[in-house]
Design an enzyme around this catalytic site. Structure first.
Site, mmCIF file in Angstrom:
data_model
loop_
_atom_site.group_PDB
_atom_site.id
_atom_site.type_symbol
_atom_site.label_atom_id
_atom_site.label_comp_id
_atom_site.label_asym_id
_atom_site.label_seq_id
_atom_site.Cartn_x
_atom_site.Cartn_y
_atom_site.Cartn_z
ATOM 1 N NE ARG A 162 -3.985 -1.980 0.125
ATOM 2 C CZ ARG A 162 -4.085 -3.296 -0.167
ATOM 3 N NH1 ARG A 162 -2.956 -3.620 -0.951
ATOM 4 N NH2 ARG A 162 -4.811 -3.947 -0.071
ATOM 5 C CB SER A 236 -8.746 -1.828 4.236
ATOM 6 O OG SER A 236 -9.409 -3.196 3.678
ATOM 7 C CD GLU A 332 -5.975 0.719 2.100
ATOM 8 O OE1 GLU A 332 -5.853 -0.187 2.434
ATOM 9 O OE2 GLU A 332 -6.810 1.111 1.209
#
Ligand code: FAD
Ligand code: EPU
Length: 336
Positions: A162, A236, A332
């Site tokens: 990520r 998420s 995130e």
């Protein structure tokens, strides 16, 4: 056309109703150059794809640039592989399906990830055993100040879990305008993520094609993740924390069944969803927002929540996980 004081509600999957001071769209590199050249340089910029990885917490005194660069083309082809280049405004899932329908392998495990092709390298999107870095060849990006077009190879993108250089050292410096991926004509089916295998069995399909995998992933995702059109969310909200072996051992003393995944670095990735569920947050509703009942990593807007309410919920979760497990979760989603 430039617009002023427009609501961003239709442009973010959390469905947060804030206003952008200035808003423009670009459908080509030339249009983007014109918008950037004529802009008020004192005004911060936000490059917007599908708005599926942002949380808007206030009216933005920004120039918001909505990416609408389309087009998919083959740039190289051999007996083994095809390199395909997609415009950064193409929907990621449409690009996946385009390749899958041609029988090409490489990105089928990432079916149904919302958002644009242009945002895919930003956080090195990933799901079900694949990440964009695995098939990525290069991208083209326009430098916001010089208006020069630069090409980045995989190494220059500094992909991580990520992560990419565009979230770090080169943050807010480039607009990604195209992405090229290498796809194979002889796909190796990857069902290493257990749920794919069992879903394919449940589907009763015998032929293992990239389309089978794509459809299995779509089924799994639809069963777990809320559809933003029905329930606002950005996937998420937190990253899965990567910790040392020492931290894992400490956790295992109290929680012997804590899921963990060994990384190439020797560190261990924990499942943030498991920690959040264990701490009692799964399905919990706080005002107009909450933690999704089927996936504790996903925060949801039940309707009318503000970005700050969702942000405060995320802070409460981070603090609780830190005090219960000694692990610090990182968001995130990009907060604006
Ligand atoms: P946006 O939200 O529009 O932008 C995200 C960031 O990238 C912003 O900082 C923006 O300024 C920047 N940006 C966007 N486009 C460009 C560009 N062309 N040039 C420069 N900067 C740009 N992600 C995963 O990795 N895996 C998943 O499995 C996954 N599942 C999800 C499921 C759901 C239901 C939802 C809602 C989200 C999910 N996500 C997942 C997160 C999201 O889909 C990805 O991060 C996606 O790549 C975001 O694309 P976007 O176009 O919507 O980006
Ligand atoms: N888990 C729980 N409770 C939950 C959720 C998960 O105990 O509420 C446990 C599961 O049982 C499993 C582990 O956590 O042991 C991992 O769960 P899952 O396979 O569902 O994946 P995830 O870690 O929750 C990640 C990505 C998703 C991606 C899926 C599938 C991150 C931050 N999230 O989720 O990406 O789709 O794997 O590969 O890495 C996103 O980034 O927005 C996103 C949705």
């Amino acid at each position: 056309m430039i617009e002023h004081n427009i609501s961003l509600k239709p442009y973010n999957t959390f469905g947060i109703d804030v206003k952008a001071k200035t808003f423009g769209r670009f459908g080509s590199v030339e249009e983007l150059k014109t918008l950037l050249n004529d802009r008020d340089r004192g005004m911060p910029l936000l490059i917007l794809g599908g708005g599926s990885n942002i949380l808007l917490t206030k009216d933005l005194p920004f120039f918001v640039l909505k990416n609408e660069i389309t087009g998919i083309e083959t740039v190289d082809e051999t007996e083994e592989q095809v390199i395909m280049k997609a415009g950064s405004g193409v929907e990621w899932h449409a690009f996946v399906r385009y390749t899958v329908e041609k029988g090409l392998g490489g990105i089928e495990n990432m079916s149904l990830i919302p958002g644009s092709v242009g945002a895919s390298p930003m956080q090195n999107i990933g799901a079900y055993g694949a990440e964009i870095k695995d098939t990525f060849v290069s991208l083209e990006a326009l430098h916001i100040d010089s208006l020069e077009l630069h090409t980045f190879n995989k190494e220059q993108c500094a992909f991580g879990y990520r992560e990419s250089v565009f979230k770090r050292a080169l943050k807010n410096q480039y607009v990604i305008v195209s992405v090229s991926c290498q796809l194979t004509k002889h796909p190796k089916i990857n069902t290493s993520y257990g749920a794919i295998q069992s879903e394919i069995e449940a589907m009763g399909v015998r032929e293992m094609t990239v389309d089978t995998v794509s459809r299995a992933v779509m089924n799994i995702r639809r069963s777990k993740l809320p559809d933003p059109k029905v329930l606002g969310n950005a996937g998420s909200f937190f990253k899965n924390p990567v910790v040392s072996k020492t931290v894992l051992k400490q956790l295992q003393q109290n929680y012997p069944d804590v899921p963990h995944y060994l990384q190439k670095s020797g560190e261990e990735k924990l499942a943030a969803g498991w920690l959040i569920e264990k701490a009692g947050w799964k399905g919990k509703r706080v005002g107009k927002c909450g933690v999704h009942e089927k996936q504790a990593l996903v925060l949801v807007n039940y309707g009318g929540a503000t970005g700050n309410e969702i942000y405060d919920l995320s802070t409460a979760i981070i603090e609780d996980i830190r005090s219960k497990f000694g692990v610090t979760l990182e968001r995130e989603v990009n907060i604006l």
